[in-house]
Every structure is written in C-alpha cells, then in structure tokens.
Design an enzyme around this catalytic site. Sequence first.
Site, mmCIF file in Angstrom:
data_model
loop_
_atom_site.group_PDB
_atom_site.id
_atom_site.type_symbol
_atom_site.label_atom_id
_atom_site.label_comp_id
_atom_site.label_asym_id
_atom_site.label_seq_id
_atom_site.Cartn_x
_atom_site.Cartn_y
_atom_site.Cartn_z
ATOM 1 C CB SER A 94 44.145 74.424 42.217
ATOM 2 O OG SER A 94 45.390 74.383 42.880
ATOM 3 C CG HIS A 98 56.688 72.892 38.866
ATOM 4 N ND1 HIS A 98 57.232 73.312 40.056
ATOM 5 C CD2 HIS A 98 55.605 72.137 39.181
ATOM 6 C CE1 HIS A 98 56.515 72.833 41.059
ATOM 7 N NE2 HIS A 98 55.520 72.124 40.555
ATOM 8 C CG HIS A 108 49.795 77.693 44.621
ATOM 9 N ND1 HIS A 108 49.287 78.494 45.634
ATOM 10 C CD2 HIS A 108 48.919 76.667 44.476
ATOM 11 C CE1 HIS A 108 48.165 77.966 46.076
ATOM 12 N NE2 HIS A 108 47.911 76.859 45.401
ATOM 13 C CG ASN A 110 43.159 77.147 45.472
ATOM 14 O OD1 ASN A 110 42.296 77.578 46.236
ATOM 15 N ND2 ASN A 110 43.123 75.938 44.956
ATOM 16 N NE ARG A 112 40.498 77.375 49.565
ATOM 17 C CZ ARG A 112 41.585 78.119 49.592
ATOM 18 N NH1 ARG A 112 42.231 78.387 48.461
ATOM 19 N NH2 ARG A 112 42.055 78.599 50.732
ATOM 20 C CG HIS A 177 59.947 70.812 58.155
ATOM 21 N ND1 HIS A 177 58.814 71.301 57.539
ATOM 22 C CD2 HIS A 177 60.689 70.264 57.152
ATOM 23 C CE1 HIS A 177 58.859 71.049 56.246
ATOM 24 N NE2 HIS A 177 59.987 70.421 55.989
ATOM 25 N N GLY A 260 38.334 61.963 49.005
ATOM 26 C CA GLY A 260 38.278 60.926 47.978
ATOM 27 C C GLY A 260 38.450 61.483 46.586
ATOM 28 N N GLY A 261 39.181 62.592 46.480
ATOM 29 C CA GLY A 261 39.407 63.205 45.180
ATOM 30 C C GLY A 261 40.339 62.382 44.314
ATOM 31 N NE ARG A 262 41.378 61.492 37.154
ATOM 32 C CZ ARG A 262 42.343 62.002 36.391
ATOM 33 N NH1 ARG A 262 42.847 63.187 36.671
ATOM 34 N NH2 ARG A 262 42.796 61.338 35.337
#
Length: 304
Positions: A94, A98, A108, A110, A112, A177, A260-262
Amino acid sequence: MSDINIEAVEDYLRSLQARIVASLEDIDGKATFGQDRWDRPGGGGGDSRVLVDGAIFEQAGVGFSLVFGKELPPAATRSRPELAGHNYRAMGVSLVLHPRNPYVPTTHANFRFFSTNSGGDDPVWWFGGGFDLTPCYPFHDDVLHWHRKAKEACDPFGDDVYEKYKKSCDEYFYLKHRDETRGVGGLFFDDLNEFGFDKSFAFTKSVGDQFLPAYLPIVKARKGHKFGERQREFQLYRRGRYVEFNLIYDRGTLFGLQSGGRSESILMSLPPRVRWEYGWKPQPGSPEADLYKNYLRPRDWLSQ
C-alpha cells in the site's frame, strides 16, 4: 486443495515495493526512504518505507505487510459474512504519496491478497487493489494519461474490465457527506477470484506494473510548476478530504486497525500537514472552482 501459489504473490509484492521505492527516490533526487521492519504480536509483520522532506514528496509511504490471525475482522467479512470467525492470511503493498507542489497530484495504490480456511478442503482466496489520483489543480491531459494507462492494464483481460473497475473506483472513493469523489479515480477491484488464481494474479500484476508508468510522467510534467501561498493553502485544505475518507470509509484502514495492526504503518497514509476551514467555497471561475465543477464527479474520460 486449490492450486494457489502464496509464495509467488509474496515475491511479487515485495519486488513491487522495491521497484516503486527505487523509482520514487530517483525522481525525488533529494530524500531517501527509511526502512522500518516490524512484527505484529498477533502474527506476521511488515516493512514500512517512508520518505520525508524530499524535493518533490513532502511525505511518501510505501508499505508491505503480511499478517495472519485466527479470526477475520469485520472490515474483511462485510461482503462475505459466511467467513466470519475463520482464520486468515493477508498480504499487500500500500502506498500514498503526498507531493510538496500543489500541481503534482496526490496518489494512492494498493495491491493485496487474502486467503482463509472456510472449513472445507479448499482455501477461500481473493485479490484486491488498484490506484487512484487526487489532484488539487488538475490538468486534463494528465487525467487522460492516467486513465489510458489504467485501461492498458485491463485490456488483455476483457473488453469490459476497465469500465467495470473504473466505475468501482468512482463509487468506492466517494465521500457521501461531501457529495464528491476523492479525486479523478482510476481502478478499484476487490474479492477478485472469478478469473481463477493464475489469471487473477496476472491481472493484479498488470495493474501493479502500470502504476509507475501512469504516475511518473505526471510528476515530471508538473514538478517545476510555480506556486504560491494561495495554492499551498488550497492543497492543505483538500488534504482534509483525504483524511476524512481514510478515517471514515477506507476498508484497508479499518481492516488494519480492527486486526490489531501497527497504527504507525496503517496511518502513514495521512498527510504530514493539513487544514480545515469552516464553510469554504471556491471563487466562481477560479482554478479551484474548476476542480469542483469538472473533476469531482464520475466522468467517462476516455470517450471525450
């Protein structure tokens, strides 16, 4: 047992990360990527590469992760509720870039792969990924180039593949939104396994290999464009939309946090500087108004 080659997927993703990192360092010409290898307590780990304060990139993150666990988190089972509670293995690359110059678009990408045991003899697996472009000051030729490269990646796999995943990208990277797309789109695919493993993997590689040819020519064309405080302030304002999308809607961010990833590696996609302004509206006829009027809605770019 289905004939899937997890090792080949891992090898490709690691090599893709290395190629992208080397190419970005080359074009930036000033900064290099730091390397942060980490282990996940629940199983697996990753390799986060981050460049800061470059000549072109204010911040760039390109991360690889391979994690596994005993129970798929909700973000991964939203469209596959029958897999809730099963063990899993997930790996991916990923990246979010910027740029410093507001005329160079944020991007961006990604790529997977997920596999899980559903209780039968054969594992359930799928690929996902894509790339999208988020300009502040768009150039029509850049957008056409971006989508032409996206279509080139898809063409060998069917006449309708580009249109399908282009539409999916427009729908996914949409801020409900705000009633606007995050940028000018690209490709987005998920739950891909209907091609079979070999063809699905080949398609993922085709899209992954097309990222640099799609993005680097735009960087080269716009990196020397002069800008002032007005353009910089608008760039920081538009980065706020990036933050809103990633923290409210992005499935990858939700999956990483729920599993529970970093957190440092998951949130390296966020920009280093950003601002919000209450009730801001572009001046009619301005370049900023052009973005809102002509680029933040789905369009059939290649038929125009």
